[in-house]
Design a protein around this motif. Structure first.
Motif, PDB file in Angstrom:
ATOM      1  N   MET A 174       0.464   8.672 -13.568  1.00 57.91           N
ATOM      2  CA  MET A 174       1.461   7.903 -12.801  1.00 57.91           C
ATOM      3  C   MET A 174       1.943   6.747 -13.677  1.00 57.91           C
ATOM      4  O   MET A 174       1.158   6.156 -14.405  1.00 57.91           O
ATOM      5  N   PHE A 218       3.419   2.663  -9.838  1.00 55.67           N
ATOM      6  CA  PHE A 218       2.123   2.177  -9.379  1.00 55.67           C
ATOM      7  C   PHE A 218       2.250   0.764  -8.802  1.00 55.67           C
ATOM      8  O   PHE A 218       1.791   0.482  -7.694  1.00 55.67           O
ATOM      9  N   ARG A 247       3.645  -2.308  -0.222  1.00 56.41           N
ATOM     10  CA  ARG A 247       2.623  -2.378   0.830  1.00 56.41           C
ATOM     11  C   ARG A 247       2.284  -3.818   1.184  1.00 56.41           C
ATOM     12  O   ARG A 247       1.900  -4.118   2.316  1.00 56.41           O
ATOM     13  N   LEU A 248       2.409  -4.694   0.207  1.00 61.96           N
ATOM     14  CA  LEU A 248       2.107  -6.110   0.456  1.00 61.96           C
ATOM     15  C   LEU A 248       3.329  -6.861   0.992  1.00 61.96           C
ATOM     16  O   LEU A 248       3.255  -8.068   1.230  1.00 61.96           O
ATOM     17  N   ILE A 296      -5.601 -10.463  -4.160  1.00 62.63           N
ATOM     18  CA  ILE A 296      -5.234  -9.182  -3.546  1.00 62.63           C
ATOM     19  C   ILE A 296      -3.874  -9.276  -2.861  1.00 62.63           C
ATOM     20  O   ILE A 296      -3.073  -8.344  -2.907  1.00 62.63           O
ATOM     21  N   HIS A 300      -3.231   7.481  -9.984  1.00 63.03           N
ATOM     22  CA  HIS A 300      -3.048   7.454  -8.532  1.00 63.03           C
ATOM     23  C   HIS A 300      -4.318   7.904  -7.807  1.00 63.03           C
ATOM     24  O   HIS A 300      -4.677   7.373  -6.772  1.00 63.03           O
ATOM     25  N   MET A 332      -8.299  -0.736  -9.273  1.00 59.23           N
ATOM     26  CA  MET A 332      -7.123  -1.600  -9.470  1.00 59.23           C
ATOM     27  C   MET A 332      -7.309  -3.001  -8.880  1.00 59.23           C
ATOM     28  O   MET A 332      -6.561  -3.921  -9.214  1.00 59.23           O
ATOM     29  N   LEU A 356      -7.407   2.565 -11.587  1.00 57.28           N
ATOM     30  CA  LEU A 356      -7.474   3.589 -10.543  1.00 57.28           C
ATOM     31  C   LEU A 356      -7.100   3.048  -9.155  1.00 57.28           C
ATOM     32  O   LEU A 356      -7.590   2.003  -8.743  1.00 57.28           O
ATOM     33  N   ASP A 357      -6.255   3.827  -8.456  1.00 59.64           N
ATOM     34  CA  ASP A 357      -5.935   3.503  -7.056  1.00 59.64           C
ATOM     35  C   ASP A 357      -6.913   4.260  -6.150  1.00 59.64           C
ATOM     36  O   ASP A 357      -7.800   3.668  -5.537  1.00 59.64           O
ATOM     37  N   SER A 412      -4.791   1.406  -2.412  1.00 63.31           N
ATOM     38  CA  SER A 412      -3.511   0.793  -2.013  1.00 63.31           C
ATOM     39  C   SER A 412      -3.198   1.039  -0.533  1.00 63.31           C
ATOM     40  O   SER A 412      -2.449   0.289   0.074  1.00 63.31           O
ATOM     41  N   ARG A 413      -3.793   2.087   0.052  1.00 68.43           N
ATOM     42  CA  ARG A 413      -3.590   2.329   1.496  1.00 68.43           C
ATOM     43  C   ARG A 413      -4.087   1.154   2.342  1.00 68.43           C
ATOM     44  O   ARG A 413      -3.631   0.955   3.461  1.00 68.43           O
ATOM     45  N   LEU A 468      -3.805  -2.029   1.543  1.00 71.16           N
ATOM     46  CA  LEU A 468      -2.944  -3.210   1.389  1.00 71.16           C
ATOM     47  C   LEU A 468      -1.950  -3.283   2.544  1.00 71.16           C
ATOM     48  O   LEU A 468      -1.394  -2.272   2.968  1.00 71.16           O
ATOM     49  N   GLY A 469      -1.744  -4.474   3.047  1.00 72.99           N
ATOM     50  CA  GLY A 469      -0.812  -4.650   4.147  1.00 72.99           C
ATOM     51  C   GLY A 469      -1.411  -4.270   5.501  1.00 72.99           C
ATOM     52  O   GLY A 469      -0.762  -4.414   6.530  1.00 72.99           O
ATOM     53  N   GLN A 485      -7.417  -4.937   4.605  1.00 76.54           N
ATOM     54  CA  GLN A 485      -7.050  -5.384   3.255  1.00 76.54           C
ATOM     55  C   GLN A 485      -8.210  -6.112   2.569  1.00 76.54           C
ATOM     56  O   GLN A 485      -8.429  -5.966   1.372  1.00 76.54           O
TER      57      GLN A 485
END
Lengths: 226, 477
Positions: A1, A6, A13-14, B64, B89, B242, B295-296, B300-301, B303-304, B309
């Motif tokens: 990716m 990325f 998302r943030l 973060i 990813h 990450m 690495l994710d 990232s899922r 986040l938010g 979080q």
């Protein structure tokens, strides 16, 4: 990716965009009460010694360079290692012990040296960049004459330092390492390795029983010149 | 490296098995007690512990919340220093990135230092399938690699092995006339692994913290193996989550206090190794090639997501394991996931999604000890409740439990219904009550009464008593 995808995913998302600066923050680094502590050089030496010895380090203090040199020679006689190693002669030595190193035929770090060349070194002699009183730590920085292998490979590491190299806390070392070494184009030019060593190598992996020297040095000996 | 068989069972089944292993239970209890007590001693003498925790939380929360910026800055600085940065990813992309480096270098032997994220992507299995020898060099990891097992504790991976077993494993690996003395066992490992470091083509490590402002990477170790792994082979590969980022070196000062004190009760870690780029042009050791794989893999899922979080604030100290009344009984393998204990019970279902670890949030008493122990104040106990909530919302609850909850809601909605229900229960409980306790294993109560008594309803309820109490009466009259 790729990097853009990325980072864009993270930003979205943030609820941010990748070009946005971070939100301002009030809290950076250690608490004020920690930063504002003051200690004299003598107090820093005493605290370093206390902390370092608590970690299993060995500490000796000298008031003259010749007394320190004599003790170093004595120590090397006692240890009687088959091979002694040391930083190169032009490294940032805080104390001049060239005579001793020459007479004990120390293997010196120089162009062409490799970790393999130091694999059979049993005791090494080096200086250090700083020491930290709060935690009894020695700070080793890498350079052309200061190979990392010199102090990570042997069973015994003898560190020479002067009292004025001892800082009170870790953050002071970070500040100095950062501000002293800025390259011309403005980005930070830290040494490739900055190694904070606090006592001998240790492990509790076998039935919680502490053992010393599992990979790194089993003895770390500081000889300090006032 | 989790055994495949563990996936097909439930946490309850695995816990039952663990509870029958006397040595494991004793070892886990002894280790967690030791680490917890040492932590209490060191934090008390350090002082202002709550202030440091708040500091840690604030730094991690800010990082973060602005991760895209700091991670971007970190990667830019790494590249300026001459490192190669790869973004992955998921686990498969990370494995591909590692494999490509291995193939390019024609590497035959790899040394590794302990890294949870490399367990997460199962890198050893993939490389071994390619015919590459991978050697774990942390003493505990080396032991369990010889035993073909997975770590059972984040900090002390071979917690479940005794010295006899360790000697047998070392003898199978070439040791001769070894005693079971710790000193002897350690000396063999030092000698054996020294050969491995010197023969290795590539070193793989994780990374405790990446510093955005400098592009430095920092590793915390006690044995010194990571320094060999990073500095002896010509190529160094770092695999990192990450979220392992800190904005500045000043922030690292805080973590350098929080992490070792929380993990093992050490005032300071023995080795804090900070590398910034590959070796400089005039240096004669250190890697010439540095690859960093970020690495994710489900991170990232979170986040938010206001509820989850903060799970990315974790600094992987393992303090929550040592205080958890469930972990202390069942140990790490019963979780059946890479990350055990309370952090694992929260993280595993989040990172993996789907059903695989959906029973882990129930392996908790929700006592909140994990939150109190956490050096960056992650509300793990709240997260466990939120995860249960989400599973119920998705319709994953048990039918009987759903029915019971429905009835419960009906009963509590109106005072009249509640009074009637209590009155009926009191009349029907009669045959089951002995000395004020219910012991019979019946229906849904069975789960409770199988191992402890259930208190019977009082003769007079609080509601019945209230008029009398209000007039200054005594409840016992």
């Amino acid at each position: 990716m790729n990097k853009t995808t990325f980072l864009t995913n993270i930003a979205s998302r943030l609820g941010r965009t990748t070009t946005q600066s971070p939100n301002p923050r009030q809290i950076v680094g250690a608490p004020e009460f920690w930063i504002h502590r003051q200690k004299s050089e003598a107090e820093r030496v005493a605290l370093f010694r206390e902390q370092f010895e608590a970690l299993g380090g060995e500490f000796e203090q000298f008031s003259t360079e010749s007394a320190l040199s004599t003790r170093l020679a004595e120590l090397l006689d006692d240890l009687a290692p088959q091979q002694i190693g040391a930083w190169g002669p032009h490294a940032a030595w805080p104390v001049n012990v060239e005579d001793v190193l020459t007479s004990y035929h120390a293997l010196r770090w120089a162009p062409g040296m490799t970790p393999h060349a130091f694999a059979n070194v049993q005791a090494s002699v080096t200086g250090c960049a700083y020491a930290i009183a709060d935690t009894g730590s020695i700070v080793m920085t890498s350079g052309p004459e200061q190979g990392r292998s010199v102090h990570i490979m042997p069973l015994i590491h003898i560190v020479l330092m002067r009292a004025h190299q001892i800082r009170l806390r870790l953050g002071e070392v970070f500040d100095e390492v950062k501000s002293g070494l800025r390259s011309s184009d403005g980005h930070h030019e830290l040494p490739a390795s900055v190694h904070f060593v606090s006592g001998p190598s240790r492990s509790s992996d076998i039935e919680n029983d502490q053992s010393i020297g599992v990979h790194g040095p089993a003895r770390v000996i500081v000889l300090l010149l006032e | 490296m989790t055994n495949a068989s563990e996936h097909s069972t439930t946490v309850l089944k695995r816990a039952e098995m663990a509870m029958q292993d006397e040595f494991l239970r004793k070892a886990v209890r002894f280790t967690t007690d030791r680490l917890r007590n040492k932590k209490q001693t060191v934090t008390a003498s350090f002082g202002h512990w709550e202030a440091w925790r708040e500091r840690g939380e604030a730094i991690r929360a800010h990082t973060i919340a602005n991760l895209d910026f700091y991670l971007g800055q970190f990667a830019d600085n790494l590249e300026k220093q001459g490192a190669h940065v790869h973004f992955a990813h998921d686990a498969a992309e990370a494995v591909t990135a590692v494999r490509e480096v291995v193939r390019e270098k024609g590497a035959k032997q790899i040394v590794k230092s302990k890294s949870m994220v490399s367990e997460e992507i199962h890198i050893n299995q993939h490389l071994e399938a390619d015919g590459v020898r991978v050697i774990e060099t942390d003493l505990g990891e080396y032991i369990i690699q010889l035993a073909h097992e997975a770590p059972s504790h984040i900090i002390i991976p071979a917690i479940h092995k005794n010295r006899e077993q360790i000697r047998a494993l070392f003898e199978a690996d070439g040791a001769k006339n070894l005693s079971t003395e710790t000193r002897d066992l350690t000396a063999f490992a030092r000698h054996r692994l020294r050969e491995a470091f010197l023969a290795a083509d590539i070193g793989i490590t994780g990374c405790n913290f990446g510093i955005a402002e400098t592009g430095s990477m920092v590793l915390f170790t006690n044995e010194g193996n990571a320094d060999m792994v990073m500095n002896i082979p010509k190529t160094h590969i770092v695999v990192m989550g990450m979220e392992r980022i800190l904005p500045t070196l000043s922030d690292l000062e805080v973590m350098a206090h929080l992490l070792p004190k929380s993990a093992t009760g050490q005032n300071v870690i023995t080795y804090m190794s900070m590398i910034t780029g590959p070796r400089r042009s005039l240096d004669h050791d250190g890697p010439t090639d540095l690859h960093v794989i970020i690495l994710d893999n489900g991170r990232s899922r979170q986040l938010g997501d206001a509820q989850f979080q903060a799970v990315l604030h974790c600094i992987r100290c393992g303090a929550c394991l040592n205080v958890c009344p469930v972990y202390r009984q069942i140990g790490g393998h019963a979780y059946g996931a890479v990350y055990p204990g309370p952090i694992g019970a929260v993280l595993s279902p989040l990172l993996n999604g789907g059903e695989q670890y959906s029973d882990l949030p129930y392996a908790s008493s929700l006592c909140g000890a994990c939150y109190e122990a956490c050096p960056v104040r992650i509300p793990l106990h709240d997260m466990l409740v939120h995860e249960r909530q989400r599973q119920v919302q998705k319709g994953h609850g048990k039918p009987l439990e759903q029915l019971a909850m429905k009835g419960y809601r009906q009963m509590f909605a109106k005072p009249g219904r509640y009074r009637l229900a209590v009155r009926m229960a009191r009349s029907f409980q009669g045959p089951l009550v002995h000395n004020g306790k219910i012991r019979a294993r019946i229906g849904p109560l069975g789960g409770w009464t199988a191992s402890r008594d259930f208190p019977a309803l009082a003769k007079r309820s609080f509601r019945d008593l209230w008029p009398h109490l209000e007039n200054g009466g005594d409840a016992d009259e």
